[in-house]
Design a protein around this motif. Sequence first.
Motif, PDB file in Angstrom:
ATOM      1  N   ASP A  47       0.825  -1.202   0.000  1.00 32.81           N
ATOM      2  CA  ASP A  47       0.000   0.000   0.000  1.00 32.81           C
ATOM      3  C   ASP A  47       0.866   1.261   0.000  1.00 32.81           C
ATOM      4  O   ASP A  47       0.343   2.367   0.127  1.00 32.81           O
ATOM      5  N   LEU A  48       2.176   1.093  -0.131  1.00 34.63           N
ATOM      6  CA  LEU A  48       3.107   2.217  -0.013  1.00 34.63           C
ATOM      7  C   LEU A  48       4.132   2.215  -1.139  1.00 34.63           C
ATOM      8  O   LEU A  48       4.683   1.170  -1.474  1.00 34.63           O
ATOM      9  N   PRO A 210      -5.432  13.731  -6.501  1.00 38.57           N
ATOM     10  CA  PRO A 210      -5.604  12.360  -5.983  1.00 38.57           C
ATOM     11  C   PRO A 210      -4.869  12.078  -4.680  1.00 38.57           C
ATOM     12  O   PRO A 210      -5.224  11.143  -3.968  1.00 38.57           O
ATOM     13  N   TYR A 211      -3.833  12.854  -4.374  1.00 37.36           N
ATOM     14  CA  TYR A 211      -3.095  12.660  -3.125  1.00 37.36           C
ATOM     15  C   TYR A 211      -3.139  13.935  -2.306  1.00 37.36           C
ATOM     16  O   TYR A 211      -3.120  15.048  -2.849  1.00 37.36           O
ATOM     17  N   GLN A 212      -3.184  13.777  -0.998  1.00 37.40           N
ATOM     18  CA  GLN A 212      -3.082  14.923  -0.100  1.00 37.40           C
ATOM     19  C   GLN A 212      -1.805  14.799   0.717  1.00 37.40           C
ATOM     20  O   GLN A 212      -1.313  13.692   0.961  1.00 37.40           O
ATOM     21  N   LEU A 213      -1.271  15.944   1.109  1.00 40.58           N
ATOM     22  CA  LEU A 213      -0.038  15.954   1.883  1.00 40.58           C
ATOM     23  C   LEU A 213      -0.321  15.424   3.282  1.00 40.58           C
ATOM     24  O   LEU A 213      -1.239  15.902   3.963  1.00 40.58           O
ATOM     25  N   ALA A 214       0.438  14.429   3.705  1.00 35.46           N
ATOM     26  CA  ALA A 214       0.269  13.857   5.042  1.00 35.46           C
ATOM     27  C   ALA A 214       1.248  14.471   6.027  1.00 35.46           C
ATOM     28  O   ALA A 214       0.890  14.772   7.166  1.00 35.46           O
ATOM     29  N   SER A 223       5.480  13.060   2.819  1.00 31.18           N
ATOM     30  CA  SER A 223       4.635  11.880   2.621  1.00 31.18           C
ATOM     31  C   SER A 223       3.239  12.297   2.175  1.00 31.18           C
ATOM     32  O   SER A 223       2.763  13.399   2.473  1.00 31.18           O
ATOM     33  N   PHE A 224       2.591  11.400   1.455  1.00 35.03           N
ATOM     34  CA  PHE A 224       1.297  11.655   0.841  1.00 35.03           C
ATOM     35  C   PHE A 224       0.341  10.511   1.166  1.00 35.03           C
ATOM     36  O   PHE A 224       0.765   9.371   1.330  1.00 35.03           O
ATOM     37  N   GLU A 225      -0.952  10.827   1.195  1.00 32.42           N
ATOM     38  CA  GLU A 225      -1.985   9.814   1.367  1.00 32.42           C
ATOM     39  C   GLU A 225      -3.027   9.968   0.270  1.00 32.42           C
ATOM     40  O   GLU A 225      -3.303  11.086  -0.181  1.00 32.42           O
ATOM     41  N   ALA A 226      -3.604   8.849  -0.154  1.00 32.95           N
ATOM     42  CA  ALA A 226      -4.667   8.897  -1.160  1.00 32.95           C
ATOM     43  C   ALA A 226      -5.835   9.710  -0.617  1.00 32.95           C
ATOM     44  O   ALA A 226      -6.231   9.550   0.541  1.00 32.95           O
ATOM     45  N   THR A 237      -3.180   5.366  -6.929  1.00 30.10           N
ATOM     46  CA  THR A 237      -3.005   3.932  -7.167  1.00 30.10           C
ATOM     47  C   THR A 237      -2.526   3.188  -5.932  1.00 30.10           C
ATOM     48  O   THR A 237      -2.572   1.958  -5.896  1.00 30.10           O
ATOM     49  N   VAL A 238      -2.039   3.916  -4.934  1.00 29.56           N
ATOM     50  CA  VAL A 238      -1.646   3.311  -3.658  1.00 29.56           C
ATOM     51  C   VAL A 238      -2.167   4.203  -2.531  1.00 29.56           C
ATOM     52  O   VAL A 238      -2.495   5.369  -2.759  1.00 29.56           O
ATOM     53  N   LYS A 239      -2.224   3.655  -1.335  1.00 32.88           N
ATOM     54  CA  LYS A 239      -2.766   4.419  -0.209  1.00 32.88           C
ATOM     55  C   LYS A 239      -1.778   5.460   0.306  1.00 32.88           C
ATOM     56  O   LYS A 239      -2.186   6.517   0.802  1.00 32.88           O
ATOM     57  N   GLN A 240      -0.481   5.160   0.185  1.00 36.49           N
ATOM     58  CA  GLN A 240       0.515   6.070   0.746  1.00 36.49           C
ATOM     59  C   GLN A 240       1.736   6.169  -0.166  1.00 36.49           C
ATOM     60  O   GLN A 240       2.088   5.211  -0.860  1.00 36.49           O
ATOM     61  N   MET A 241       2.364   7.329  -0.135  1.00 34.40           N
ATOM     62  CA  MET A 241       3.676   7.519  -0.770  1.00 34.40           C
ATOM     63  C   MET A 241       4.576   8.241   0.231  1.00 34.40           C
ATOM     64  O   MET A 241       4.125   9.155   0.930  1.00 34.40           O
ATOM     65  N   ASN A 242       5.830   7.839   0.260  1.00 35.19           N
ATOM     66  CA  ASN A 242       6.816   8.544   1.072  1.00 35.19           C
ATOM     67  C   ASN A 242       7.996   8.895   0.181  1.00 35.19           C
ATOM     68  O   ASN A 242       8.632   8.001  -0.397  1.00 35.19           O
ATOM     69  N   TRP A 243       8.255  10.178   0.031  1.00 34.39           N
ATOM     70  CA  TRP A 243       9.351  10.658  -0.814  1.00 34.39           C
ATOM     71  C   TRP A 243      10.479  11.153   0.075  1.00 34.39           C
ATOM     72  O   TRP A 243      10.299  12.090   0.866  1.00 34.39           O
TER      73      TRP A 243
END
Length: 535
Positions: A47-48, A210-214, A223-226, A237-243
């Motif tokens: 999911d990440l 599609p993503y909001q800043l977490a 980091s981002f969340e759907a 396309t995924v629940k979370q992203m961490n850059w």
Amino acid sequence: MSSEFSRRDFLRYSGATGAAAFIAATLSACSGGPASTGSVGAGSNKDLITAVIGYGNDQSWDPTQTASAFAMAGINHVYEGLLDTDPITREPYPALATALPADLNATTWTFTLRQDATWHDGKPVTADDVLFTFERVLDPEANVLIGNFFRSWLREVRKVDERSVELVFAFPFPDAAPRLTIAKIMPKHVFGRPGAWDQAKGGKAVGSGPYQLAAHNPKSNTSFEAFEGYNGPRPATVKQMNWLTIVDAAARVAKISGGSAEAQIADNIPYANVEQLKQQGLTVEGGRGMNHMFLMFNTGAKPFDDVRVRQALHYAIDKQKMIDVALKGHGTASSSFLNEGHPDHQRASVVYDYDPDKARALLKEAGVSGLTVNLMAVNVSWIVDCLPTIASSWEAVGIKTTLEPQDTAALFTKMDQFQDYQVVAAASNPNQFGMDADLILHYNYVPGGLWMKYAHWDGTEDAERLFAMMDEAGKETDKAQRTELIHKYLDFVAEQAVLYPVVHNELMTAWDPKKLSGVRAQPYPGITLLQAKRT
């Protein structure tokens, strides 16, 4: 906001070369302190997506002001324009708007907003938000960076009703469709408050994408969340992203290397590591575009006011040696301001092929001998790798050369203060904003623009001639005639060599195909994961 403040703001916050640091204290969007990146995203969480970005995340996050590679990439996942463009093909598609314009040559375009589009705080997107955004973009007092891409052709934006707006053009401008992706629509109720633009610079982001800043932790990670309320064309396309922001090349490569690699994708891959990563099973692909190293001359300092001297210094550079040694073959000597492969590329009337004899002849014709040049440069790694070739090439034609690579913010501060300098080498890529020639030239060459002031060329007779040529081309609706006018002003830019590319280089992205699909390498800094999936 005064225009004087905006010029300083551009320097400090925009990262105009893709590397300038946001020096002032930053505001966290959701979190007060830096987070450790050592464990964030570790493991096999499907999911990440964990990404490594080779640029700082501590520059401006204001979509109207920034040229930061990290921030712009993140903004494309958080905000929407009326229209957005595919990150690779750059073809426009409806984003907040419901349809593309029916007639690209019309002087008014009407857009209806997507039904039930909402901001990340749950409030509805309205026509007032569109008006609020474009009022800032077009405001000469605010003088925001992206205004340079709109003010020549967009006269005003009118409200039709709560969900419809009308754009009124000064003249037909078909390139407006892809250009609209630059103007990310922002919520009036959030950023219309006192002090809100400073918060935007520091990392506050409330969009409709599609993503909001977490969480936003400068110099560490973002980091981002759907966004569950998103109902647009390209959902998360995924629940979370961490850059992770890792500017150091070795540390960046380490994060994506080996069996226990923490990240699935990394951009800005050093050329020396490409084969190593491929052997580990990673996909490494490049994107060729406008990314380039340019030389900018201070035309207010002799002898750089003489076009023959500027041309001589370009002719003297052994570009093929630079490409072979510094870029490991991942570059092309410039034959126009535009990169080869650009739809409007054509070899310029003056092409600076390696010709030391011509360089010597031009210097002699200009009456220049015993020239000493101090070359200031940004300390971006691939730029620093190119500098020794420039120095040895200039020394070979009798020009004593001192190299002065330095922190980007320090270099820009010197130029902002108009301290004495001669020649500057830096990196640039207007493709972050778009592809058309008019946009690319307006990034550097614009009346009253910062680069023109740095070069002390603004207000000169030659500069006024160029700007008139650019205006003429921009207003031309016949495609063949417009292309001819574009080539005319590109030839003039090449002949003048005030701010001009030496080489265009390829940007490399690496990802693990066993863990990530749907990735496409882009020819400008940053990444796009709107269609990427964990596998």
